[in-house]
Design a protein around this motif. Sequence first.
Motif, mmCIF file in Angstrom:
data_model
loop_
_atom_site.group_PDB
_atom_site.id
_atom_site.type_symbol
_atom_site.label_atom_id
_atom_site.label_comp_id
_atom_site.label_asym_id
_atom_site.label_seq_id
_atom_site.Cartn_x
_atom_site.Cartn_y
_atom_site.Cartn_z
ATOM 1 N N ALA A 86 66.307 16.320 14.179
ATOM 2 C CA ALA A 86 65.935 16.179 15.587
ATOM 3 C C ALA A 86 67.142 15.756 16.423
ATOM 4 N N ARG A 87 67.968 14.842 15.906
ATOM 5 C CA ARG A 87 69.123 14.367 16.678
ATOM 6 C C ARG A 87 70.145 15.476 16.888
ATOM 7 N N LEU A 88 70.436 16.247 15.848
ATOM 8 C CA LEU A 88 71.426 17.306 15.958
ATOM 9 C C LEU A 88 70.969 18.396 16.935
ATOM 10 N N LEU A 89 69.721 18.812 16.812
ATOM 11 C CA LEU A 89 69.225 19.866 17.695
ATOM 12 C C LEU A 89 69.152 19.386 19.141
ATOM 13 N N ALA A 90 68.815 18.100 19.335
ATOM 14 C CA ALA A 90 68.782 17.561 20.695
ATOM 15 C C ALA A 90 70.175 17.549 21.304
ATOM 16 N N ALA A 91 71.193 17.235 20.498
ATOM 17 C CA ALA A 91 72.567 17.209 21.023
ATOM 18 C C ALA A 91 73.002 18.601 21.471
#
Length: 286
Positions: free
Chosen positions: A203-208
């Motif tokens: 989730a963090r990588l895709l949000a970035a």
Amino acid sequence: MSDSATGRQSLTGRQSSAGVSRGANVALVPFLYGVAGREELPGVALVRLLTDVGLTPAAARSLIARMRRDGLIAAVPRGRGADYHLAGTFLESFRQVRHGRPEPPPWDGFFHAVFYTVPEARRAYRDRLRRAASLARYGLMQPGVLISPADRRDHLLAELGGPPEEGTVYFGRVELSTADAAEVAHRAWELAELDGRYREHTARLLAAVAEHPVPPGPGAAALAAYARLFGGSLTDTLRTPPGLPPELLPDDWPLPALLAAVGRTYAHFGPPVVAYVEGVISESGA
């Protein structure tokens, strides 16, 4: 790109609170090799890149020296300096991340096992055994019994250099039904915890990627931000031992989704960072 878990760790791969900083610093080294796409880096370039991601030059040199002692990198003299090669389990992990994991075989009914009893008087040997087991991604089935889906005794013996002067170390197998093996794997490699961490990383990588449609240009700041973005995600992907049969994994195992997110993040943010790192290496004369 590559990353690896090391430093002061439990047998299951988790870092102790006292070793988080050291382990995080160690993990930066294979990460930088991964960004460079090389198994070897000039020492001058490696020190500079480590300072770019937050270490002092003295701390960078100390880290490199410690990793040489631990057999994670090896030095080859070049002029007045040296080139540093990834070695041992770090090299294996680098290649695994770079070339992908082979499809694991189906469950064949047994784990490879290490049965050990090492007295307190030989604590140094016991600590080396635990460290080697952690790096080789053995799981702790129960006190005195380490397990792996593959026979990795060569990795342990290379680190240990022979049997203990007191105590025993035996290699064998533990036969289990598929259901029992899944329960044992769940505990030995802390799969429930990894499930949650993999989903958080994804989730963090895709949000970035979504929040920064235009990646930053080449530079030391971009490299530092890139390292912070990936954080422990690449390290955590290596906590699932290679060759663990799919029958032993939880339903809807999120590791494939995380690896896809890593690839997407690399494709988005990676090119300017790679260009900067290549420039640093070129300036070092390599």
